[in-house]
Scaffold this motif. Sequence first.
Motif, PDB file in Angstrom:
ATOM      1  N   VAL A 114       0.831  -1.199   0.000  1.00  0.00           N
ATOM      2  CA  VAL A 114       0.000   0.000   0.000  1.00  0.00           C
ATOM      3  C   VAL A 114       0.866   1.249   0.000  1.00  0.00           C
ATOM      4  O   VAL A 114       0.565   2.236  -0.692  1.00  0.00           O
ATOM      5  N   PHE A 115       1.955   1.222   0.746  1.00  0.00           N
ATOM      6  CA  PHE A 115       2.852   2.379   0.790  1.00  0.00           C
ATOM      7  C   PHE A 115       3.390   2.704  -0.596  1.00  0.00           C
ATOM      8  O   PHE A 115       3.353   3.859  -1.042  1.00  0.00           O
ATOM      9  N   THR A 157       9.169  12.481  11.925  1.00  0.00           N
ATOM     10  CA  THR A 157       9.502  12.926  10.572  1.00  0.00           C
ATOM     11  C   THR A 157       8.223  12.995   9.728  1.00  0.00           C
ATOM     12  O   THR A 157       7.189  12.445  10.104  1.00  0.00           O
ATOM     13  N   PRO A 158       8.281  13.665   8.560  1.00  0.00           N
ATOM     14  CA  PRO A 158       7.075  13.815   7.731  1.00  0.00           C
ATOM     15  C   PRO A 158       6.534  12.459   7.256  1.00  0.00           C
ATOM     16  O   PRO A 158       7.285  11.507   7.060  1.00  0.00           O
ATOM     17  N   THR A 159       5.229  12.414   7.061  1.00  0.00           N
ATOM     18  CA  THR A 159       4.586  11.200   6.574  1.00  0.00           C
ATOM     19  C   THR A 159       3.646  11.537   5.425  1.00  0.00           C
ATOM     20  O   THR A 159       3.039  12.614   5.407  1.00  0.00           O
ATOM     21  N   TYR A 160       3.529  10.637   4.494  1.00  0.00           N
ATOM     22  CA  TYR A 160       2.665  10.828   3.329  1.00  0.00           C
ATOM     23  C   TYR A 160       1.191  10.783   3.707  1.00  0.00           C
ATOM     24  O   TYR A 160       0.355  11.354   3.021  1.00  0.00           O
ATOM     25  N   ASN A 161       0.890  10.109   4.796  1.00  0.00           N
ATOM     26  CA  ASN A 161      -0.493   9.942   5.242  1.00  0.00           C
ATOM     27  C   ASN A 161      -0.522   9.982   6.766  1.00  0.00           C
ATOM     28  O   ASN A 161       0.062   9.111   7.426  1.00  0.00           O
ATOM     29  N   GLU A 162      -1.213  10.969   7.327  1.00  0.00           N
ATOM     30  CA  GLU A 162      -1.214  11.154   8.777  1.00  0.00           C
ATOM     31  C   GLU A 162      -1.731   9.926   9.526  1.00  0.00           C
ATOM     32  O   GLU A 162      -1.311   9.646  10.653  1.00  0.00           O
ATOM     33  N   LEU A 305      -5.069   1.864   5.915  1.00  0.00           N
ATOM     34  CA  LEU A 305      -3.948   2.476   5.207  1.00  0.00           C
ATOM     35  C   LEU A 305      -4.385   3.385   4.062  1.00  0.00           C
ATOM     36  O   LEU A 305      -3.688   4.332   3.722  1.00  0.00           O
ATOM     37  N   ILE A 306      -5.559   3.106   3.472  1.00  0.00           N
ATOM     38  CA  ILE A 306      -5.969   3.770   2.231  1.00  0.00           C
ATOM     39  C   ILE A 306      -6.966   4.900   2.438  1.00  0.00           C
ATOM     40  O   ILE A 306      -6.912   5.917   1.728  1.00  0.00           O
ATOM     41  N   HIS A 307      -7.888   4.765   3.380  1.00  0.00           N
ATOM     42  CA  HIS A 307      -9.094   5.604   3.373  1.00  0.00           C
ATOM     43  C   HIS A 307      -8.809   7.095   3.485  1.00  0.00           C
ATOM     44  O   HIS A 307      -9.499   7.906   2.874  1.00  0.00           O
ATOM     45  N   THR A 308      -7.779   7.476   4.243  1.00  0.00           N
ATOM     46  CA  THR A 308      -7.502   8.906   4.408  1.00  0.00           C
ATOM     47  C   THR A 308      -7.024   9.528   3.103  1.00  0.00           C
ATOM     48  O   THR A 308      -7.304  10.699   2.821  1.00  0.00           O
ATOM     49  N   LEU A 309      -6.296   8.757   2.306  1.00  0.00           N
ATOM     50  CA  LEU A 309      -5.862   9.255   1.001  1.00  0.00           C
ATOM     51  C   LEU A 309      -7.069   9.535   0.119  1.00  0.00           C
ATOM     52  O   LEU A 309      -7.124  10.572  -0.568  1.00  0.00           O
ATOM     53  N   LEU A 310      -8.037   8.628   0.123  1.00  0.00           N
ATOM     54  CA  LEU A 310      -9.250   8.825  -0.675  1.00  0.00           C
ATOM     55  C   LEU A 310     -10.040  10.020  -0.173  1.00  0.00           C
ATOM     56  O   LEU A 310     -10.552  10.827  -0.962  1.00  0.00           O
ATOM     57  N   LEU A 311     -10.129  10.131   1.135  1.00  0.00           N
ATOM     58  CA  LEU A 311     -10.950  11.171   1.759  1.00  0.00           C
ATOM     59  C   LEU A 311     -10.316  12.554   1.649  1.00  0.00           C
ATOM     60  O   LEU A 311     -10.975  13.526   1.274  1.00  0.00           O
TER      61      LEU A 311
END
Length: 367
Positions: A114-115, A157-162, A305-311
């Motif tokens: 998923v990452f 450190t920074p993350t692609y998805n909180e 892992l996915i839903h926040t990216l979609l939202l």
Amino acid sequence: MMEDVKKNRSSLSSERVFFSKNVTLAAKGIGAILMLNHHLFSCFPEYVDQYQVSSRLFSMDTVMRFSIFSKICVAIFVVLSAYGMTLSFDRSRGSGTQYVKRRLFRLEAGFWPVFFLATATFFLREDHLGVYLASGKGNGLLYYVIDGLGLASFLGTPTYNETWWYMSLAILMVFLVPVLVKLYDAAGICVLGLLVMAPYLGVAMTPSVMYLCSIAIGIWLARGNLLDRVQAITATGVGKGVFLVGMLAVLLALYRYRDPLAAAWLSDGAAALVIILILFVLVDEMKLPLPVLRWIGKHSMNVFLIHTLLLEYYFRDVVYRGKNWFLILLVLLVMSLTASVLVEMLKQAGAVLVNRIKRKPVQKEEK
């Protein structure tokens, strides 16, 4: 003497009651739905206003309050993880090194596909990979690796998805649970009591400390005899009815007093335990299949892992277009599950390709 104690514990554990995988999957299914509900509304109140989210059956205050309460999803996942890790560690016969290696690889292997897929779709985000590159390309590569290992939250450190902050907690649990289990065996339940009381002892309230109580509950559920007692209480139809009504009353009280108590690390863990016990009675004792919840539970990690990216980044307008809070929740659930199914199909295709490459005979060059 210690050998006798271990033998006695082993013989007793074989006679004790444990909840089935179906209970675990159903609980994960509930946790996944609550997670979406929490993130959709209370985490993004600005979207609630921007898209004029409404509700017909309940007031929006009630919807928002339930969205806040839905944060118990994290405690549900933590309790289930600590419970499963404890049983898995017991099956490893105390081989901590092998257990940690196996569990850590399993966790990371579920995260990496998923990452890589998520970061490969960076062009769908306005900032692309800017979250990594804000401090320069050199640091950007380092941040990418740290995030890919699930350690961004732990290292700050920074993350692609909180939402991926939970990976740091899950990794910490892989190392922490075996230690706590050994301490529990040596000193008893007082060790778990210290975990529950940690915030009262001056320990800073970090995400890890927030869920120490839930970890303690998971270990206790695996090592104690609570499920045996529940099974005895619910041996009759009347017992089952009284128990379920009582548990629902406790859950309602936890919902009602979560904010006034100002002790979410305690109440969330307790709520997670109540939900798991209710499912234990419904699924294992009353044999209710709950297939939809179990299926959602099978996809819960991918959904997480996915839903926040979609939202938040990819399809926000689509998600909130329905305006009604329940429809919005349903749309995000369907989208997340669809994405999860596609991820699993890609993983299976990749596995098939790897197997074919491994089986392909090496042709010798003719001289």
